[in-house]
Design an enzyme around this catalytic site. Structure first.
Site, short mmCIF file in Angstrom:
data_model
loop_
_atom_site.label_atom_id
_atom_site.label_comp_id
_atom_site.label_asym_id
_atom_site.label_seq_id
_atom_site.Cartn_x
_atom_site.Cartn_y
_atom_site.Cartn_z
N ARG A 51 0.82 -1.22 0.00
CA ARG A 51 0.00 0.00 0.00
C ARG A 51 0.85 1.27 0.00
O ARG A 51 0.43 2.28 0.58
CB ARG A 51 -0.92 0.06 1.22
N ARG A 55 -3.60 6.07 0.79
CA ARG A 55 -4.17 7.32 1.33
C ARG A 55 -3.25 8.13 2.23
O ARG A 55 -3.56 9.27 2.54
CB ARG A 55 -5.47 7.01 2.07
N ARG A 64 -7.84 11.41 -5.43
CA ARG A 64 -9.02 10.69 -4.94
C ARG A 64 -10.18 11.65 -4.65
O ARG A 64 -11.34 11.24 -4.69
CB ARG A 64 -8.67 9.94 -3.66
N ASP A 100 -6.18 -3.25 -7.75
CA ASP A 100 -6.79 -3.86 -6.57
C ASP A 100 -7.02 -5.34 -6.80
O ASP A 100 -7.24 -5.79 -7.92
CB ASP A 100 -8.10 -3.17 -6.21
N TYR A 177 -13.93 -13.11 -0.59
CA TYR A 177 -14.64 -11.86 -0.91
C TYR A 177 -15.90 -12.13 -1.73
O TYR A 177 -16.95 -11.53 -1.49
CB TYR A 177 -13.73 -10.90 -1.69
O1 CP3 Z 1 0.25 0.46 -3.04
C1 CP3 Z 1 -0.06 -0.72 -3.24
O2 CP3 Z 1 0.16 -1.65 -2.45
C2 CP3 Z 1 -0.68 -1.06 -4.57
C3 CP3 Z 1 -2.06 -1.05 -4.62
C4 CP3 Z 1 -2.95 -2.02 -3.88
C5 CP3 Z 1 -4.26 -1.66 -3.48
N1 CP3 Z 1 -4.89 -2.78 -3.03
C6 CP3 Z 1 -4.81 -0.31 -3.61
C7 CP3 Z 1 -5.95 0.05 -2.77
C8 CP3 Z 1 -2.77 -3.38 -3.55
C9 CP3 Z 1 -1.53 -4.25 -3.70
C10 CP3 Z 1 -4.02 -3.84 -3.03
C11 CP3 Z 1 -4.25 -5.25 -2.64
C12 CP3 Z 1 -5.48 -5.57 -1.93
N2 CP3 Z 1 -6.75 -5.10 -2.13
C13 CP3 Z 1 -5.57 -6.55 -0.92
C14 CP3 Z 1 -4.43 -7.39 -0.44
C15 CP3 Z 1 -3.59 -6.62 0.49
C16 CP3 Z 1 -4.07 -6.66 1.88
O3 CP3 Z 1 -4.43 -5.59 2.40
O4 CP3 Z 1 -4.01 -7.74 2.46
C17 CP3 Z 1 -6.89 -6.62 -0.48
C18 CP3 Z 1 -7.41 -7.52 0.61
C19 CP3 Z 1 -7.64 -5.70 -1.25
C20 CP3 Z 1 -9.09 -5.40 -1.21
C21 CP3 Z 1 -9.23 -4.04 -0.70
N3 CP3 Z 1 -9.23 -2.93 -1.52
C22 CP3 Z 1 -9.29 -3.63 0.64
C23 CP3 Z 1 -9.34 -4.54 1.85
C24 CP3 Z 1 -9.33 -2.24 0.63
C25 CP3 Z 1 -9.23 -1.41 1.85
C26 CP3 Z 1 -10.33 -0.70 2.34
C27 CP3 Z 1 -9.80 0.66 2.59
O5 CP3 Z 1 -10.58 1.57 2.37
O6 CP3 Z 1 -8.63 0.83 2.98
C28 CP3 Z 1 -9.29 -1.80 -0.74
C29 CP3 Z 1 -9.25 -0.42 -1.25
C30 CP3 Z 1 -7.92 0.04 -1.72
N4 CP3 Z 1 -7.06 -0.70 -2.47
C31 CP3 Z 1 -7.37 1.33 -1.52
C32 CP3 Z 1 -6.14 1.35 -2.19
C33 CP3 Z 1 -5.21 2.52 -2.35
C34 CP3 Z 1 -8.02 2.48 -0.76
C35 CP3 Z 1 -9.06 3.08 -1.63
C36 CP3 Z 1 -9.45 4.48 -1.21
O7 CP3 Z 1 -8.76 5.42 -1.60
O8 CP3 Z 1 -10.45 4.60 -0.51
#
Ligand code: CP3
Length: 371
Positions: A51, A55, A64, A100, A177
């Site tokens: 990540r 954010r 965003r 994602d 999921y």
């Molecule tokens: O910077 C990076 O690592 C690259 C981008 C990345 C994102 N998601 C962007 C993202 C990666 C590698 C992921 C993987 C991902 N997505 C996982 C596996 C990693 C982990 O956390 O175990 C999972 C489970 C997801 C599904 C997902 N998408 C979740 C659980 C969430 C989080 C909820 C939240 O609001 O934080 C997301 C949203 C997400 N994916 C965001 C980002 C930057 C936040 C979106 C926003 O701006 O609101």
């Protein structure tokens, strides 16, 4: 647009020298990150953060503010820009593709929503036995072409010495999921399917693996140098259940990926599953922060490469404490070859960015001192 090819597909260079010459390798090939994946010596421990494009960065929040998350993911120009910006901003040793884990659910016939709950939502949840047989094959070259285009653009924009990491969800985490319809504490519906209809479960896992392999290979063909497979929620499983219901499918997944492109196999809360994860595949095992890196590495054995594993909340502490924790993790790695420094899970949204940049510098400094 130029894209870097994997070394084994590089065309032979024409030369007047009659001796056959090894084709020249792109600069990223000898980067700290790629060398550590291959367990070769490095000048300093490589570090990147899960990540890192999220954010906690004001540049990300600014984008965003006007664009929903899914639209960012689907816009190759912006996704590539975020990928490159984040890696540069914090001085990481690798970039990770901005995308994602759930994007692949859309061409499987699900809607994904990011702004409605405590985590992403998947609709309609996959619950009834009959719906499983109707899942469409994902033609990722069409429906996920935007991801591959983001890879090509990011690869072209990145410094040639910086590797680009692609990623995909593991079949269990993706299945959870789809079946739960979003995040879950107990994974009740997922496990119920597993325990009560093993045939359907294995068929679903076969379907997911088949399509995840195509998707991951697509990223590799588009230009990523390594891939991380996120089995984020596998830690909810009893070891015997992991072995029976997940491990064979993870083996299939890794077997479907091309040789020569390093794979990182990551899960959280999976201290009891590490040997099984290793058995399932992956060149590097990604550790979360609930295990001691040194002990985990001893269990995995000297032939393993390991990624991890600072608790992301340490980044809210002052820099003396961060440095102490960096030293502690590096001393657990004890100079073994094949350590990639990372957090034990993603960077948290409110993390001060200057603590993130300080962490990266500390890892480089302290690991050079230890060498
Ligand atoms: O910077 C990076 O690592 C690259 C981008 C990345 C994102 N998601 C962007 C993202 C990666 C590698 C992921 C993987 C991902 N997505 C996982 C596996 C990693 C982990 O956390 O175990 C999972 C489970 C997801 C599904 C997902 N998408 C979740 C659980 C969430 C989080 C909820 C939240 O609001 O934080 C997301 C949203 C997400 N994916 C965001 C980002 C930057 C936040 C979106 C926003 O701006 O609101």
């Amino acid at each position: 647009m130029t894209s870097y090819k994997q070394p084994d597909t590089m065309p032979e260079l024409r030369t007047t020298n009659p001796e056959p010459r090894a084709p020249s390798l792109p600069p990223w090939h000898d980067s700290r990150f790629m060398r550590a994946c291959r367990r070769q010596p490095v000048d300093a421990t490589p570090v990147w953060l899960m990540r890192q494009a999220g954010r906690y960065l004001k540049e990300y929040r600014a984008l965003r503010a006007s664009t929903p998350f899914l639209e960012l993911c689907k816009n190759p120009e912006l996704a590539a820009e975020l990928t490159v910006m984040a890696a540069k901003r914090i001085g990481a040793d690798a970039a990770i593709l901005f995308a994602d884990l759930l994007l692949i659910a859309e061409p499987m016939g699900f809607r994904i929503e990011y702004d409605k709950g405590p985590g992403p939502l998947v609709r309609p949840a996959l619950r009834s036995g009959t719906s499983l047989t109707h899942l469409p094959e994902v033609e990722s070259q069409d429906s996920l072409a935007y991801v591959f285009e983001a890879v090509r653009r990011a690869r072209a924009a990145l410094d040639a010495s910086l590797p680009l990491i692609g990623f995909a969800g593991a079949p269990f985490t993706l299945a959870s999921y789809l079946i739960e319809g979003g995040p879950s504490k107990t994974f009740r519906h997922t496990k119920t399917l597993m325990f009560s209809d093993a045939g359907e479960w294995h068929a679903l896992m076969d379907y997911l693996v088949r399509n995840l392999v195509k998707y991951t290979r697509g990223q590799i063909e588009a230009g990523v140098q390594a891939v991380q497979i996120f089995d984020s929620w596998a830690g909810c499983l009893a070891p015997a259940h992991y072995r029976e219901f997940v491990l064979p499918h993870m083996r299939q997944f890794f077997a479907g990926l091309p040789q020569g492109v390093p794979t990182i196999h990551f899960a959280t809360g999976a201290g009891a599953l590490l040997k099984d994860m290793q058995d399932a595949g992956g060149d590097v095992i990604g550790l979360d922060f609930r295990v001691s890196l040194g002990e985990a590495w001893n269990r995995l054995g000297p032939q393993a490469a390991v990624q991890g594993n600072l608790d992301p909340t340490v980044l809210f502490a002052g820099s003396p404490y961060i440095r102490k924790q960096v030293r502690s993790i590096l001393s657990e790695a004890a100079g073994r070859r094949g350590h990639i420094f990372n957090l034990g899970h993603g960077v948290l949204p409110e993390t001060p960015v200057e603590h993130v940049t300080a962490l990266i510098e500390m890892v480089h400094e302290e690991s050079q001192v230890l060498r």
